[in-house]
Scaffold this active site. Structure first.
Site, mmCIF file in Angstrom:
data_model
loop_
_atom_site.group_PDB
_atom_site.id
_atom_site.type_symbol
_atom_site.label_atom_id
_atom_site.label_comp_id
_atom_site.label_asym_id
_atom_site.label_seq_id
_atom_site.Cartn_x
_atom_site.Cartn_y
_atom_site.Cartn_z
ATOM 1 N N SER A 1 1.639 17.697 18.798
ATOM 2 C CA SER A 1 0.181 17.730 18.945
ATOM 3 C C SER A 1 -0.443 17.112 17.689
ATOM 4 O O SER A 1 0.270 16.724 16.764
ATOM 5 C CB SER A 1 -0.304 19.165 19.152
ATOM 6 O OG SER A 1 0.120 19.947 18.068
ATOM 7 N N ILE B 1 4.779 23.956 29.458
ATOM 8 C CA ILE B 1 4.760 24.538 30.809
ATOM 9 C C ILE B 1 3.368 24.406 31.416
ATOM 10 O O ILE B 1 3.187 24.011 32.558
ATOM 11 C CB ILE B 1 5.169 26.025 30.758
ATOM 12 C CG1 ILE B 1 6.653 26.130 30.431
ATOM 13 C CG2 ILE B 1 4.861 26.723 32.075
ATOM 14 C CD1 ILE B 1 7.167 27.544 30.330
ATOM 15 N N CYS C 1 -28.409 27.167 11.719
ATOM 16 C CA CYS C 1 -28.256 28.336 12.582
ATOM 17 C C CYS C 1 -28.105 29.605 11.730
ATOM 18 O O CYS C 1 -29.079 30.049 11.154
ATOM 19 C CB CYS C 1 -27.116 28.130 13.572
ATOM 20 S SG CYS C 1 -27.361 29.111 15.060
ATOM 21 N N HIS D 1 -28.534 23.222 16.163
ATOM 22 C CA HIS D 1 -27.385 22.518 15.566
ATOM 23 C C HIS D 1 -27.601 21.015 15.601
ATOM 24 O O HIS D 1 -27.155 20.355 16.543
ATOM 25 C CB HIS D 1 -26.110 22.854 16.343
ATOM 26 C CG HIS D 1 -25.652 24.254 16.177
ATOM 27 N ND1 HIS D 1 -24.679 24.616 15.275
ATOM 28 C CD2 HIS D 1 -26.042 25.394 16.791
ATOM 29 C CE1 HIS D 1 -24.493 25.925 15.344
ATOM 30 N NE2 HIS D 1 -25.299 26.417 16.256
ATOM 31 N N GLU E 1 -26.140 18.804 13.992
ATOM 32 C CA GLU E 1 -24.882 18.053 13.811
ATOM 33 C C GLU E 1 -24.302 17.533 15.128
ATOM 34 O O GLU E 1 -23.614 16.524 15.150
ATOM 35 C CB GLU E 1 -23.839 18.915 13.075
ATOM 36 C CG GLU E 1 -23.273 20.112 13.832
ATOM 37 C CD GLU E 1 -24.105 21.380 13.726
ATOM 38 O OE1 GLU E 1 -25.321 21.280 13.429
ATOM 39 O OE2 GLU E 1 -23.553 22.474 13.971
#
Ligand code: GLN
Length: 550
Positions: free
Chosen positions: A13, A149, A382, A508, A510
Protein backbone atom coordinates in the site's frame (compact mmCIF):
# COMPACT_ATOMS: atom_id res chain seq x y z
CA UNK A 1 -19.97 6.27 -24.90
CA UNK A 2 -18.18 6.68 -21.56
CA UNK A 3 -15.00 4.64 -21.18
CA UNK A 4 -13.70 3.31 -17.87
CA UNK A 5 -10.21 3.10 -16.44
CA UNK A 6 -9.60 1.16 -13.24
CA UNK A 7 -6.53 1.81 -11.14
CA UNK A 8 -5.49 -1.11 -8.95
CA UNK A 9 -2.51 -1.52 -6.66
CA UNK A 10 -0.12 -4.36 -5.94
CA UNK A 11 2.88 -5.34 -3.79
CA UNK A 12 2.32 -2.79 -1.04
CA UNK A 13 0.00 0.00 0.00
CA UNK A 14 1.01 3.69 0.02
CA UNK A 15 2.41 3.61 -3.51
CA UNK A 16 0.34 6.64 -4.42
CA UNK A 17 -2.55 5.17 -6.39
CA UNK A 18 -4.58 8.30 -5.71
CA UNK A 19 -1.85 10.52 -7.15
CA UNK A 20 -1.43 8.33 -10.23
CA UNK A 21 -5.20 8.26 -10.79
CA UNK A 22 -5.41 12.04 -10.32
CA UNK A 23 -2.40 12.63 -12.60
CA UNK A 24 -3.87 10.50 -15.37
CA UNK A 25 -7.19 12.30 -15.00
CA UNK A 26 -5.39 15.66 -15.13
CA UNK A 27 -3.64 14.73 -18.38
CA UNK A 28 -6.87 13.52 -19.96
CA UNK A 29 -8.63 16.70 -18.83
CA UNK A 30 -5.74 18.76 -20.23
CA UNK A 31 -6.27 17.04 -23.57
CA UNK A 32 -9.87 18.23 -23.58
CA UNK A 33 -11.66 15.12 -22.31
CA UNK A 34 -14.29 15.32 -19.60
CA UNK A 35 -13.28 13.07 -16.79
CA UNK A 36 -13.92 12.32 -13.14
CA UNK A 37 -12.42 9.99 -10.55
CA UNK A 38 -14.09 7.82 -7.99
CA UNK A 39 -12.69 5.72 -5.19
CA UNK A 40 -13.95 2.34 -4.00
CA UNK A 41 -12.75 1.45 -0.52
CA UNK A 42 -12.98 -2.15 0.61
CA UNK A 43 -13.64 -1.52 4.31
CA UNK A 44 -16.93 -2.11 6.07
CA UNK A 45 -17.40 1.37 7.53
CA UNK A 46 -20.17 3.08 5.57
CA UNK A 47 -17.91 6.11 5.17
CA UNK A 48 -14.62 7.23 6.75
CA UNK A 49 -16.45 9.87 8.83
CA UNK A 50 -16.37 7.74 11.95
CA UNK A 51 -12.74 6.69 11.47
CA UNK A 52 -10.01 8.02 13.68
CA UNK A 53 -7.31 9.94 11.72
CA UNK A 54 -4.77 7.40 13.01
CA UNK A 55 -6.69 4.79 11.01
CA UNK A 56 -7.32 6.64 7.85
CA UNK A 57 -5.79 10.10 7.78
CA UNK A 58 -7.99 13.08 7.09
CA UNK A 59 -11.67 12.79 6.34
CA UNK A 60 -12.33 14.88 3.24
CA UNK A 61 -15.71 16.61 2.86
CA UNK A 62 -17.35 17.29 -0.50
CA UNK A 63 -19.73 20.11 -1.47
CA UNK A 64 -22.74 17.84 -0.97
CA UNK A 65 -21.61 16.94 2.53
CA UNK A 66 -20.16 13.48 1.99
CA UNK A 67 -17.43 12.44 4.41
CA UNK A 68 -14.95 10.74 2.13
CA UNK A 69 -11.50 9.32 1.62
CA UNK A 70 -8.67 11.83 1.45
CA UNK A 71 -7.87 10.80 -2.12
CA UNK A 72 -10.95 12.74 -3.21
CA UNK A 73 -9.08 15.79 -2.00
CA UNK A 74 -6.29 15.00 -4.47
CA UNK A 75 -8.84 14.53 -7.24
CA UNK A 76 -10.32 17.97 -6.59
CA UNK A 77 -6.95 19.66 -6.14
CA UNK A 78 -5.70 18.23 -9.45
CA UNK A 79 -8.82 18.54 -11.57
CA UNK A 80 -10.14 21.76 -10.08
CA UNK A 81 -13.65 20.28 -10.21
CA UNK A 82 -15.96 19.10 -7.45
CA UNK A 83 -16.55 15.51 -6.46
CA UNK A 84 -19.61 14.24 -4.60
CA UNK A 85 -21.04 11.46 -2.47
CA UNK A 86 -21.16 9.26 -5.57
CA UNK A 87 -17.37 9.49 -5.98
CA UNK A 88 -16.61 7.47 -2.87
CA UNK A 89 -18.11 4.05 -2.23
CA UNK A 90 -17.20 1.61 0.53
CA UNK A 91 -17.97 -2.05 1.08
CA UNK A 92 -20.12 -0.91 4.01
CA UNK A 93 -22.26 1.19 1.71
CA UNK A 94 -22.58 -1.63 -0.83
CA UNK A 95 -23.64 -4.15 1.81
CA UNK A 96 -25.97 -1.65 3.48
CA UNK A 97 -27.77 -1.16 0.17
CA UNK A 98 -27.98 -4.88 -0.62
CA UNK A 99 -29.16 -5.78 2.89
CA UNK A 100 -31.81 -3.02 2.82
CA UNK A 101 -33.05 -4.36 -0.51
CA UNK A 102 -33.13 -7.87 0.89
CA UNK A 103 -35.31 -6.61 3.77
CA UNK A 104 -37.62 -4.97 1.24
CA UNK A 105 -38.00 -8.34 -0.47
CA UNK A 106 -36.38 -7.10 -3.66
CA UNK A 107 -34.57 -10.40 -4.31
CA UNK A 108 -37.81 -12.38 -4.54
CA UNK A 109 -36.82 -15.24 -2.29
CA UNK A 110 -33.38 -15.79 -3.80
CA UNK A 111 -30.33 -16.49 -1.67
CA UNK A 112 -28.43 -13.21 -1.50
CA UNK A 113 -24.73 -13.80 -2.24
CA UNK A 114 -21.46 -12.00 -2.85
CA UNK A 115 -21.66 -13.12 -6.45
CA UNK A 116 -23.89 -11.92 -8.08
CA UNK A 117 -25.63 -9.55 -5.66
CA UNK A 118 -22.69 -7.73 -4.12
CA UNK A 119 -20.70 -7.71 -7.36
CA UNK A 120 -23.78 -6.47 -9.27
CA UNK A 121 -24.18 -3.61 -6.83
CA UNK A 122 -20.45 -2.80 -7.14
CA UNK A 123 -20.77 -2.78 -10.93
CA UNK A 124 -23.87 -0.60 -10.80
CA UNK A 125 -22.03 1.94 -8.66
CA UNK A 126 -18.92 1.77 -10.83
CA UNK A 127 -20.97 2.76 -13.88
CA UNK A 128 -23.16 5.34 -12.12
CA UNK A 129 -21.02 8.41 -12.82
CA UNK A 130 -20.76 7.45 -16.47
CA UNK A 131 -24.54 7.41 -16.96
CA UNK A 132 -25.98 9.71 -19.65
CA UNK A 133 -22.46 10.03 -21.11
CA UNK A 134 -21.73 12.90 -18.76
CA UNK A 135 -18.01 12.05 -18.91
CA UNK A 136 -15.77 10.78 -21.69
CA UNK A 137 -13.75 8.81 -19.19
CA UNK A 138 -14.45 7.71 -15.62
CA UNK A 139 -11.41 6.67 -13.61
CA UNK A 140 -12.01 4.35 -10.68
CA UNK A 141 -9.39 3.82 -8.02
CA UNK A 142 -9.71 0.59 -6.08
CA UNK A 143 -8.53 0.96 -2.51
CA UNK A 144 -6.36 -1.73 -0.93
CA UNK A 145 -3.98 -4.10 -2.66
CA UNK A 146 -4.61 -7.01 -5.01
CA UNK A 147 -4.63 -10.16 -2.91
CA UNK A 148 -6.47 -8.66 0.06
CA UNK A 149 -9.49 -10.83 0.90
CA UNK A 150 -11.73 -7.78 1.03
CA UNK A 151 -10.67 -6.60 -2.45
CA UNK A 152 -11.86 -9.78 -4.16
CA UNK A 153 -15.43 -8.72 -4.98
CA UNK A 154 -14.08 -5.54 -6.59
CA UNK A 155 -11.55 -7.42 -8.73
CA UNK A 156 -14.35 -9.78 -9.76
CA UNK A 157 -16.63 -6.85 -10.61
CA UNK A 158 -13.93 -5.29 -12.81
CA UNK A 159 -13.31 -8.66 -14.48
CA UNK A 160 -16.99 -8.92 -15.33
CA UNK A 161 -17.16 -5.34 -16.61
CA UNK A 162 -14.15 -5.92 -18.85
CA UNK A 163 -15.80 -9.03 -20.22
CA UNK A 164 -19.11 -7.25 -20.76
CA UNK A 165 -17.71 -4.03 -22.23
CA UNK A 166 -14.60 -5.24 -24.02
CA UNK A 167 -10.98 -4.25 -23.55
CA UNK A 168 -11.38 -1.14 -25.71
CA UNK A 169 -13.92 0.32 -23.27
CA UNK A 170 -12.51 -0.81 -19.99
CA UNK A 171 -8.87 -0.58 -19.01
CA UNK A 172 -6.90 -1.71 -15.98
CA UNK A 173 -3.88 0.32 -14.86
CA UNK A 174 -1.98 -1.56 -12.17
CA UNK A 175 0.38 0.33 -9.88
CA UNK A 176 3.21 -1.74 -8.45
CA UNK A 177 6.63 -1.43 -6.88
CA UNK A 178 10.01 -2.34 -8.38
CA UNK A 179 12.22 -2.39 -5.31
CA UNK A 180 15.92 -1.54 -5.59
CA UNK A 181 18.18 -3.79 -3.56
CA UNK A 182 21.12 -1.69 -2.52
CA UNK A 183 23.40 -4.62 -1.66
CA UNK A 184 22.84 -6.26 -5.05
CA UNK A 185 22.60 -2.88 -6.82
CA UNK A 186 19.63 -4.27 -8.68
CA UNK A 187 16.02 -3.48 -9.43
CA UNK A 188 13.80 -6.45 -8.73
CA UNK A 189 10.76 -7.34 -10.81
CA UNK A 190 9.59 -10.43 -8.95
CA UNK A 191 7.11 -8.72 -6.56
CA UNK A 192 5.45 -7.15 -9.60
CA UNK A 193 5.31 -10.47 -11.41
CA UNK A 194 3.70 -12.02 -8.34
CA UNK A 195 1.13 -9.32 -7.95
CA UNK A 196 0.12 -9.58 -11.63
CA UNK A 197 0.01 -13.36 -11.28
CA UNK A 198 -2.27 -13.03 -8.28
CA UNK A 199 -4.57 -10.74 -10.24
CA UNK A 200 -4.57 -13.14 -13.17
CA UNK A 201 -5.64 -15.95 -10.86
CA UNK A 202 -8.84 -13.98 -10.49
CA UNK A 203 -9.21 -13.69 -14.23
CA UNK A 204 -8.06 -10.09 -14.54
CA UNK A 205 -5.00 -8.93 -16.46
CA UNK A 206 -3.66 -5.38 -16.31
CA UNK A 207 -3.37 -3.42 -19.54
CA UNK A 208 -0.87 -0.90 -18.22
CA UNK A 209 1.70 -1.25 -15.44
CA UNK A 210 2.84 1.84 -13.58
CA UNK A 211 6.00 0.92 -11.72
CA UNK A 212 7.05 2.93 -8.68
CA UNK A 213 10.80 2.91 -8.45
CA UNK A 214 13.73 4.72 -6.87
CA UNK A 215 15.95 4.10 -9.89
CA UNK A 216 15.19 4.54 -13.61
CA UNK A 217 13.90 1.42 -15.36
CA UNK A 218 16.28 0.57 -18.20
CA UNK A 219 14.90 -0.70 -21.49
CA UNK A 220 15.63 -4.40 -20.99
CA UNK A 221 14.01 -4.34 -17.61
CA UNK A 222 10.87 -2.80 -19.05
CA UNK A 223 10.87 -5.52 -21.68
CA UNK A 224 11.25 -8.20 -19.01
CA UNK A 225 8.37 -6.78 -16.99
CA UNK A 226 6.20 -6.59 -20.13
CA UNK A 227 7.01 -10.16 -21.11
CA UNK A 228 6.36 -11.72 -17.73
CA UNK A 229 3.35 -9.60 -16.90
CA UNK A 230 1.72 -9.95 -20.29
CA UNK A 231 1.42 -6.29 -21.22
CA UNK A 232 2.69 -4.47 -24.29
CA UNK A 233 6.17 -3.05 -23.95
CA UNK A 234 5.05 0.58 -24.21
CA UNK A 235 2.60 -0.05 -21.38
CA UNK A 236 5.31 -0.41 -18.74
CA UNK A 237 5.43 3.05 -17.22
CA UNK A 238 8.21 4.27 -14.98
CA UNK A 239 7.08 6.26 -11.96
CA UNK A 240 10.26 7.52 -10.34
CA UNK A 241 10.06 9.02 -6.84
CA UNK A 242 9.14 12.66 -7.36
CA UNK A 243 10.22 15.82 -5.50
CA UNK A 244 6.58 16.86 -5.19
CA UNK A 245 3.28 15.11 -5.92
CA UNK A 246 2.49 17.99 -8.28
CA UNK A 247 5.23 16.96 -10.72
CA UNK A 248 3.68 13.51 -11.22
CA UNK A 249 1.28 14.56 -14.04
CA UNK A 250 4.25 15.88 -16.00
CA UNK A 251 6.26 12.73 -15.27
CA UNK A 252 3.34 10.64 -16.46
CA UNK A 253 3.08 12.77 -19.58
CA UNK A 254 6.76 12.17 -20.29
CA UNK A 255 6.12 8.44 -19.94
CA UNK A 256 3.06 8.77 -22.24
CA UNK A 257 0.64 7.20 -19.76
CA UNK A 258 -2.22 9.28 -21.17
CA UNK A 259 -1.41 8.43 -24.80
CA UNK A 260 -1.11 4.73 -24.09
CA UNK A 261 -4.42 4.64 -22.22
CA UNK A 262 -6.19 6.55 -25.01
CA UNK A 263 -4.75 4.26 -27.67
CA UNK A 264 -5.79 1.18 -25.79
CA UNK A 265 -9.27 2.64 -25.38
CA UNK A 266 -9.39 3.29 -29.14
CA UNK A 267 -9.88 6.98 -28.54
CA UNK A 268 -8.50 9.96 -30.43
CA UNK A 269 -5.64 11.66 -28.61
CA UNK A 270 -7.39 15.04 -28.37
CA UNK A 271 -5.25 18.15 -28.08
CA UNK A 272 -1.71 18.36 -26.81
CA UNK A 273 -2.15 18.66 -23.01
CA UNK A 274 -2.80 22.26 -21.99
CA UNK A 275 -0.95 22.56 -18.70
CA UNK A 276 0.26 26.16 -18.72
CA UNK A 277 -1.19 27.09 -15.31
CA UNK A 278 -0.05 23.82 -13.82
CA UNK A 279 3.49 24.42 -15.01
CA UNK A 280 3.45 28.00 -13.76
CA UNK A 281 2.41 26.73 -10.34
CA UNK A 282 5.13 24.09 -10.36
CA UNK A 283 7.73 26.66 -11.31
CA UNK A 284 6.77 28.91 -8.43
CA UNK A 285 6.72 25.95 -6.09
CA UNK A 286 10.19 24.84 -7.15
CA UNK A 287 11.84 28.25 -7.16
CA UNK A 288 10.58 30.22 -4.16
CA UNK A 289 12.13 33.59 -3.41
CA UNK A 290 11.45 33.49 0.33
CA UNK A 291 10.64 31.10 3.13
CA UNK A 292 8.34 31.20 6.14
CA UNK A 293 7.87 28.83 9.05
CA UNK A 294 4.31 28.16 10.10
CA UNK A 295 3.43 26.24 13.25
CA UNK A 296 0.66 23.69 12.78
CA UNK A 297 -0.87 23.00 16.15
CA UNK A 298 -2.97 19.89 16.49
CA UNK A 299 -3.18 16.57 18.25
CA UNK A 300 -2.42 14.36 15.24
CA UNK A 301 0.59 16.25 13.93
CA UNK A 302 2.85 13.19 14.00
CA UNK A 303 0.61 11.71 11.35
CA UNK A 304 1.36 12.98 7.83
CA UNK A 305 -2.11 12.41 6.43
CA UNK A 306 -4.22 13.77 9.30
CA UNK A 307 -4.16 17.37 8.05
CA UNK A 308 -3.61 16.59 4.36
CA UNK A 309 -5.81 19.31 2.88
CA UNK A 310 -4.37 21.97 5.19
CA UNK A 311 -0.82 21.04 4.22
CA UNK A 312 -1.70 21.05 0.53
CA UNK A 313 -3.54 24.39 0.84
CA UNK A 314 -0.38 25.84 2.44
CA UNK A 315 1.67 24.52 -0.49
CA UNK A 316 -0.72 26.13 -2.99
CA UNK A 317 -0.69 29.41 -1.05
CA UNK A 318 3.10 29.29 -0.69
CA UNK A 319 3.52 28.95 -4.45
CA UNK A 320 1.16 31.89 -5.02
CA UNK A 321 3.41 33.95 -2.73
CA UNK A 322 6.57 32.49 -4.30
CA UNK A 323 7.43 31.45 -0.80
CA UNK A 324 8.44 28.12 0.62
CA UNK A 325 6.22 27.23 3.54
CA UNK A 326 7.96 25.12 6.11
CA UNK A 327 5.42 23.58 8.44
CA UNK A 328 6.55 22.99 11.99
CA UNK A 329 4.36 20.37 13.62
CA UNK A 330 3.55 21.21 17.20
CA UNK A 331 1.70 18.72 19.32
CA UNK A 332 -0.92 20.59 21.32
CA UNK A 333 -0.73 18.04 24.10
CA UNK A 334 2.83 19.07 24.89
CA UNK A 335 2.16 22.82 24.84
CA UNK A 336 1.75 24.50 28.20
CA UNK A 337 1.81 28.05 29.51
CA UNK A 338 5.47 27.52 30.39
CA UNK A 339 6.59 26.13 27.05
CA UNK A 340 4.44 28.19 24.71
CA UNK A 341 6.95 31.02 24.31
CA UNK A 342 9.92 28.77 23.70
CA UNK A 343 8.02 26.68 21.16
CA UNK A 344 6.25 29.46 19.27
CA UNK A 345 8.48 32.51 19.40
CA UNK A 346 10.37 31.85 16.18
CA UNK A 347 7.33 31.09 14.09
CA UNK A 348 6.14 33.43 11.37
CA UNK A 349 2.53 32.33 11.81
CA UNK A 350 0.39 29.89 13.75
CA UNK A 351 -2.41 27.66 12.50
CA UNK A 352 -4.61 25.85 15.00
CA UNK A 353 -6.10 22.78 13.39
CA UNK A 354 -9.59 21.29 13.44
CA UNK A 355 -10.31 18.43 15.81
CA UNK A 356 -12.59 16.67 18.25
CA UNK A 357 -12.43 15.97 21.97
CA UNK A 358 -10.45 17.35 24.89
CA UNK A 359 -6.98 15.93 24.35
CA UNK A 360 -4.48 18.76 23.94
CA UNK A 361 -7.17 21.42 24.09
CA UNK A 362 -5.52 23.69 26.69
CA UNK A 363 -2.32 23.72 24.62
CA UNK A 364 -4.35 25.13 21.75
CA UNK A 365 -5.82 27.83 23.98
CA UNK A 366 -2.35 28.78 25.26
CA UNK A 367 -0.99 28.98 21.72
CA UNK A 368 -3.86 31.22 20.63
CA UNK A 369 -3.31 33.55 23.59
CA UNK A 370 0.33 33.84 22.63
CA UNK A 371 -0.48 34.52 18.96
CA UNK A 372 -3.09 37.13 19.89
CA UNK A 373 -0.94 38.97 22.40
CA UNK A 374 2.31 38.78 20.43
CA UNK A 375 0.51 39.74 17.23
CA UNK A 376 1.69 36.66 15.38
CA UNK A 377 -0.55 35.86 12.38
CA UNK A 378 -3.12 33.34 13.54
CA UNK A 379 -5.48 31.17 11.55
CA UNK A 380 -7.98 29.00 13.44
CA UNK A 381 -9.94 26.40 11.54
CA UNK A 382 -13.14 24.92 12.97
CA UNK A 383 -12.01 23.74 16.43
CA UNK A 384 -9.19 26.30 16.03
CA UNK A 385 -11.79 29.06 15.64
CA UNK A 386 -13.84 27.72 18.53
CA UNK A 387 -10.81 27.74 20.82
CA UNK A 388 -9.96 31.29 19.69
CA UNK A 389 -13.40 32.28 20.98
CA UNK A 390 -12.81 30.40 24.22
CA UNK A 391 -9.43 32.05 24.71
CA UNK A 392 -10.87 35.49 24.04
CA UNK A 393 -13.70 34.93 26.51
CA UNK A 394 -11.34 33.74 29.23
CA UNK A 395 -8.59 36.31 28.83
CA UNK A 396 -10.32 39.38 27.44
CA UNK A 397 -13.94 39.09 28.53
CA UNK A 398 -12.97 37.82 31.99
CA UNK A 399 -15.05 34.65 31.75
CA UNK A 400 -12.73 32.25 33.55
CA UNK A 401 -14.90 29.19 32.96
CA UNK A 402 -15.58 29.82 29.31
CA UNK A 403 -15.39 26.70 27.18
CA UNK A 404 -17.03 24.73 24.44
CA UNK A 405 -19.70 22.45 25.85
CA UNK A 406 -18.01 19.68 23.85
CA UNK A 407 -15.12 19.73 26.34
CA UNK A 408 -17.01 20.95 29.39
CA UNK A 409 -20.71 20.05 29.14
CA UNK A 410 -21.49 21.57 32.55
CA UNK A 411 -20.00 25.02 32.10
CA UNK A 412 -22.39 27.92 32.48
CA UNK A 413 -20.13 29.93 30.16
CA UNK A 414 -20.59 27.83 27.05
CA UNK A 415 -19.41 30.31 24.44
CA UNK A 416 -19.35 27.42 21.97
CA UNK A 417 -22.31 25.10 22.26
CA UNK A 418 -24.17 22.39 20.47
CA UNK A 419 -26.76 23.35 17.88
CA UNK A 420 -30.33 22.63 18.99
CA UNK A 421 -30.97 20.24 16.10
CA UNK A 422 -27.85 18.25 16.99
CA UNK A 423 -28.98 17.56 20.56
CA UNK A 424 -31.48 14.84 19.71
CA UNK A 425 -29.10 13.00 17.37
CA UNK A 426 -27.66 9.77 18.76
CA UNK A 427 -26.17 8.26 15.59
CA UNK A 428 -22.56 9.27 14.91
CA UNK A 429 -22.09 8.69 11.17
CA UNK A 430 -22.96 11.50 8.76
CA UNK A 431 -24.85 13.54 11.36
CA UNK A 432 -22.73 16.68 11.73
CA UNK A 433 -23.30 19.98 9.94
CA UNK A 434 -21.72 18.79 6.73
CA UNK A 435 -20.98 20.22 3.31
CA UNK A 436 -21.39 23.57 1.68
CA UNK A 437 -23.19 26.51 3.33
CA UNK A 438 -23.43 30.14 2.35
CA UNK A 439 -21.85 32.85 4.41
CA UNK A 440 -22.26 36.60 4.21
CA UNK A 441 -19.19 38.65 5.12
CA UNK A 442 -19.22 42.23 6.35
CA UNK A 443 -18.02 44.15 3.31
CA UNK A 444 -15.60 46.22 5.41
CA UNK A 445 -13.96 43.20 7.04
CA UNK A 446 -10.39 42.07 6.41
CA UNK A 447 -11.68 38.65 5.45
CA UNK A 448 -14.01 40.05 2.77
CA UNK A 449 -11.02 41.89 1.32
CA UNK A 450 -9.04 38.63 1.27
CA UNK A 451 -11.84 36.83 -0.58
CA UNK A 452 -12.51 39.83 -2.80
CA UNK A 453 -16.20 39.14 -2.19
CA UNK A 454 -18.79 39.35 0.56
CA UNK A 455 -20.75 36.26 -0.48
CA UNK A 456 -18.94 32.99 -0.07
CA UNK A 457 -19.76 29.32 0.32
CA UNK A 458 -17.57 26.99 2.33
CA UNK A 459 -17.70 23.40 3.57
CA UNK A 460 -18.44 22.37 7.13
CA UNK A 461 -17.89 19.41 9.41
CA UNK A 462 -18.82 20.07 13.03
CA UNK A 463 -21.52 19.85 15.69
CA UNK A 464 -20.79 22.88 17.86
CA UNK A 465 -21.31 26.57 17.08
CA UNK A 466 -20.59 30.03 18.40
CA UNK A 467 -23.16 30.90 21.07
CA UNK A 468 -24.94 34.04 19.87
CA UNK A 469 -25.88 35.03 23.46
CA UNK A 470 -22.35 36.40 23.79
CA UNK A 471 -22.19 38.10 20.40
CA UNK A 472 -22.31 41.70 21.63
CA UNK A 473 -19.73 41.14 24.35
CA UNK A 474 -17.26 39.85 21.78
CA UNK A 475 -17.93 42.62 19.32
CA UNK A 476 -17.57 45.36 21.95
CA UNK A 477 -14.24 43.90 23.07
CA UNK A 478 -12.81 43.69 19.55
CA UNK A 479 -13.39 40.16 18.31
CA UNK A 480 -15.78 40.77 15.45
CA UNK A 481 -18.13 38.17 14.02
CA UNK A 482 -17.58 39.26 10.41
CA UNK A 483 -19.13 36.25 8.70
CA UNK A 484 -22.62 34.86 9.25
CA UNK A 485 -24.94 32.38 7.70
CA UNK A 486 -27.95 34.60 7.12
CA UNK A 487 -30.45 31.74 7.07
CA UNK A 488 -29.48 30.27 10.43
CA UNK A 489 -27.78 33.29 11.99
CA UNK A 490 -24.77 31.13 12.82
CA UNK A 491 -21.39 32.83 13.18
CA UNK A 492 -18.96 31.49 10.58
CA UNK A 493 -15.98 33.88 10.77
CA UNK A 494 -14.41 35.98 13.51
CA UNK A 495 -11.54 38.41 13.20
CA UNK A 496 -9.65 40.77 15.47
CA UNK A 497 -9.18 44.19 13.94
CA UNK A 498 -6.00 45.54 15.53
CA UNK A 499 -3.97 42.46 14.74
CA UNK A 500 -1.97 41.79 11.55
CA UNK A 501 -3.93 38.58 10.89
CA UNK A 502 -6.24 36.96 13.39
CA UNK A 503 -8.90 34.93 11.62
CA UNK A 504 -11.06 32.10 12.89
CA UNK A 505 -13.37 30.21 10.56
CA UNK A 506 -16.02 27.71 11.58
CA UNK A 507 -15.75 26.03 8.18
CA UNK A 508 -12.93 24.21 6.42
CA UNK A 509 -11.43 26.41 3.70
CA UNK A 510 -8.67 23.87 3.09
CA UNK A 511 -11.07 21.53 1.26
CA UNK A 512 -11.54 24.03 -1.54
CA UNK A 513 -7.93 24.97 -2.25
CA UNK A 514 -6.69 23.65 -5.60
CA UNK A 515 -3.53 24.06 -7.67
CA UNK A 516 -5.29 26.36 -10.10
CA UNK A 517 -7.35 28.09 -7.42
CA UNK A 518 -5.38 28.43 -4.19
CA UNK A 519 -7.66 29.43 -1.33
CA UNK A 520 -7.65 33.22 -0.72
CA UNK A 521 -7.50 32.86 3.08
CA UNK A 522 -4.46 30.61 2.91
CA UNK A 523 -2.85 32.96 0.38
CA UNK A 524 -3.46 35.93 2.71
CA UNK A 525 -2.22 33.93 5.69
CA UNK A 526 1.11 33.08 4.05
CA UNK A 527 1.41 36.71 2.94
CA UNK A 528 0.86 37.78 6.55
CA UNK A 529 3.52 35.29 7.68
CA UNK A 530 5.97 36.86 5.22
CA UNK A 531 5.16 40.32 6.52
CA UNK A 532 5.52 39.20 10.14
CA UNK A 533 8.91 37.73 9.37
CA UNK A 534 10.06 40.93 7.65
CA UNK A 535 8.92 42.95 10.66
CA UNK A 536 10.72 40.64 13.09
CA UNK A 537 13.91 40.84 11.05
CA UNK A 538 13.70 44.63 10.96
CA UNK A 539 13.20 44.76 14.69
CA UNK A 540 16.16 42.43 15.28
CA UNK A 541 18.32 44.55 12.98
CA UNK A 542 17.39 47.74 14.83
CA UNK A 543 18.10 46.15 18.19
CA UNK A 544 21.51 44.93 17.09
CA UNK A 545 22.29 48.37 15.58
CA UNK A 546 21.36 50.01 18.87
CA UNK A 547 23.64 47.62 20.74
CA UNK A 548 26.55 48.39 18.39
CA UNK A 549 26.04 52.15 18.86
CA UNK A 550 25.93 51.75 22.66
N1 GLN B 1 -15.27 19.31 17.54
C1 GLN B 1 -15.78 20.54 16.99
C2 GLN B 1 -17.23 20.41 16.59
O1 GLN B 1 -17.72 19.32 16.37
C3 GLN B 1 -14.93 21.00 15.83
C4 GLN B 1 -14.93 20.07 14.66
C5 GLN B 1 -13.84 20.34 13.67
O2 GLN B 1 -12.84 20.97 13.99
N2 GLN B 1 -14.00 19.82 12.47
O3 GLN B 1 -17.91 21.40 16.46
Amino acid sequence: MTKYIFVTGGVTSSLGKGIIAASLAKLLQARGFTTTIQKFDPYINVDPGTLNPYEHGECYVTEDGAETDLDLGHYERYLNTYTSQANNVTTGRIYQHVINREREGAYLGKTVQVIPHITDEIKRRMLLLGEHNKYDIVITELGGTVGDIESLPYIEAVRQLKWEMGNENCLVVHLTLIPYLKAAKELKTKPTQHSVKMMSEHGLLPDVLVCRTEEPLYKDLKRKIALFCNVTQDAVIEALDADTIYSVPLEMMRERLDVICLEKLHMPLGNEPELTRWKEFLNKLRYPTSKVTIGLIGKYVELQDAYKSILEALIHAGAMNECKVEVRNIHSEYLTKDTVKEKLQNLDAILVAPGFGSRGIEGKVDAIKYAREQKIPFFGICLGMQMACVEFARNVLGMAKAHSTEMDPDTDQGVICMMEEQKAITQMGGTMRLGSYECELRPDSQVAAMYGSANITERHRHRYEFNNEYLNLYEEAGMIPVGKNLKTNLVEVVEIKDHPFFVGVQYHPEYKSTVENPHPLFVAFVKAAKAAQAERNLLAKRTSEKKTVA
